[in-house]
Design a protein around this motif. Structure first.
Motif, short mmCIF file in Angstrom:
data_model
loop_
_atom_site.label_atom_id
_atom_site.label_comp_id
_atom_site.label_asym_id
_atom_site.label_seq_id
_atom_site.Cartn_x
_atom_site.Cartn_y
_atom_site.Cartn_z
N ILE A 1 24.45 -24.21 49.99
CA ILE A 1 25.76 -24.81 50.25
C ILE A 1 25.61 -26.09 51.06
N LYS A 2 24.77 -26.02 52.10
CA LYS A 2 24.57 -27.18 52.95
C LYS A 2 23.95 -28.34 52.18
N GLN B 1 24.05 -28.90 48.90
CA GLN B 1 24.87 -29.41 47.80
C GLN B 1 26.18 -30.04 48.26
N THR B 2 26.53 -29.86 49.51
CA THR B 2 27.79 -30.44 50.01
C THR B 2 27.58 -31.55 51.02
N LYS B 3 26.35 -31.78 51.44
CA LYS B 3 26.13 -32.85 52.42
C LYS B 3 26.28 -34.21 51.74
N GLU C 1 20.05 -34.54 43.28
CA GLU C 1 21.29 -33.76 43.35
C GLU C 1 21.93 -33.63 41.97
N SER D 1 22.57 -30.16 39.89
CA SER D 1 23.87 -29.76 39.34
C SER D 1 23.77 -29.50 37.85
#
Length: 345
Positions: free
Chosen positions: A48-49, A51-53, A140, A144
């Motif tokens: 989560i960290k 892929q969302t940073k 990234e 995805s």
């Protein structure tokens, strides 16, 4: 209407059975993967960290600063409030970065400080940081893409016709984004060539190494040993970034375990909601039964008595159907009973 009430028990039972089946499958996957739950949760948080940073920005020169955000007090109140909340965290981050830079500068000697000032606007350093930003974006987007394709593969194995159109849209979306990823890779390779040229022209710092270009033929494979993970010449090791693919991306057992763990958590949440729905059904029926009986006992006219008795018979028929279908669905012990006595059914 009455038809919807009769179908409610089928809907609830179907949801309970589907949820129980998914929960069983998730627990079986967790058992087979053999990864401790604590490790899976840590890897899930790391995923989560990662892929969302926010990704690094690209600047014309390394010494240039991003544009400052100015709060316009004439904006909407919620925009101003959101900006004010983010302002303090941004200032704290800036202060920590300034302290870190000051601490590192204090360890430098006179010659090193002079060399640092000369490197601030170095064209080689600018290209190096831009290449780093591009490579992180490529990573990234490839990640995805890989996760979307994994979802398609799992859906094909399940062969559910309901998800067929969703799978087609997802596949088309993945194909539409492939040219964009290829374009980023071409830009990265071009920067690598320009950095090699600067090294040959001796316009780069001494002993620097040009980054390795990306093999376009293997761009979408995303294997563990691909060049996309090699950070030679980009300074990742200095920033403390990982140069080895994380477990949540490279280990199939960890990835399967994370999916099963999240599925199990969602199943537990869904079960709690369904059991609350089961309790609400019984509470509603008990209240309806008490209201009808209270109205009958008040002794209204004959026509109204007939309608109330019809309503009472309808509730009895509904309860007979509900009890048979909802058997086995857990409910709260403190609930009142349905209402009708056995002889009334």
């Amino acid at each position: 209407n009455n038809e919807a009430l009769y179908k409610l028990r089928l809907w609830l039972r179907r949801k309970v059975l589907v949820c129980a089946e998914k929960l069983k499958d998730a627990e079986e996957v967790l058992r087979v993967c053999g990864i401790p739950e604590e490790v899976l949760r840590d890897e899930w948080q790391a995923q989560i960290k990662a892929q969302t940073k926010p990704l690094p920005r690209k600047f014309l020169t390394y010494g240039s600063l991003p544009n400052l955000v100015i709060i316009d007090m004439s904006s909407e109140s919620w925009d101003v409030a959101a900006a004010e909340l983010e302002l303090q965290s941004g200032l704290d981050t800036l202060q920590r970065a300034q302290r870190k830079v000051t601490k590192k500068e204090d360890t430098l000697g006179v010659d090193a400080k002079h060399q640092l000032r000369s490197l601030v606007k170095s064209p080689f350093l600018t290209k190096k940081m831009n290449a780093r930003a591009l490579k992180m974006r490529i990573r990234e987007r490839l990640r995805s893409r890989k996760f979307e394709l994994d979802r398609l593969e799992r859906s094909y194995r399940k062969q559910r016709s309901v998800e067929q159109r969703i799978n087609e849209h997802t596949q088309d979306s993945v194909k539409r984004r492939d040219p964009g990823i290829s374009q980023l890779a071409h830009k990265y390779n071009k920067l690598c060539e320009e950095m090699k040229t600067l090294i040959r022209q001796k316009k780069a710092p001494r002993n620097v190494v040009a980054p390795i270009q990306i093999d376009m033929e293997k761009l979408f494979e995303l294997d563990v040993d691909d060049d996309i993970w090699l950070d030679v010449g980009l300074g990742y090791e200095e920033a403390g970034d990982e140069t080895v693919p994380p477990l949540w991306l490279s280990d199939d057992n960890v990835r399967a375990g994370i999916r099963a763990l999240t599925d199990r958590d969602r199943c537990h949440e869904e079960q709690a909601r369904l059991y609350e729905e089961r309790n609400a059904i019984q509470l509603w029926f008990n209240e309806e039964w008490r209201v009808v009986n209270a109205a009958i006992q008040q002794g209204t006219d004959g026509d109204m008595q007939f309608q109330l008795n019809q309503r009472k018979d309808s509730l009895c028929r509904l309860l007979v159907v509900w009890e048979r279908t909802l058997a086995g669905v857990p409910f709260a012990e403190e609930l009142p009973d349905w209402g009708p006595k056995p002889d009334e059914l």
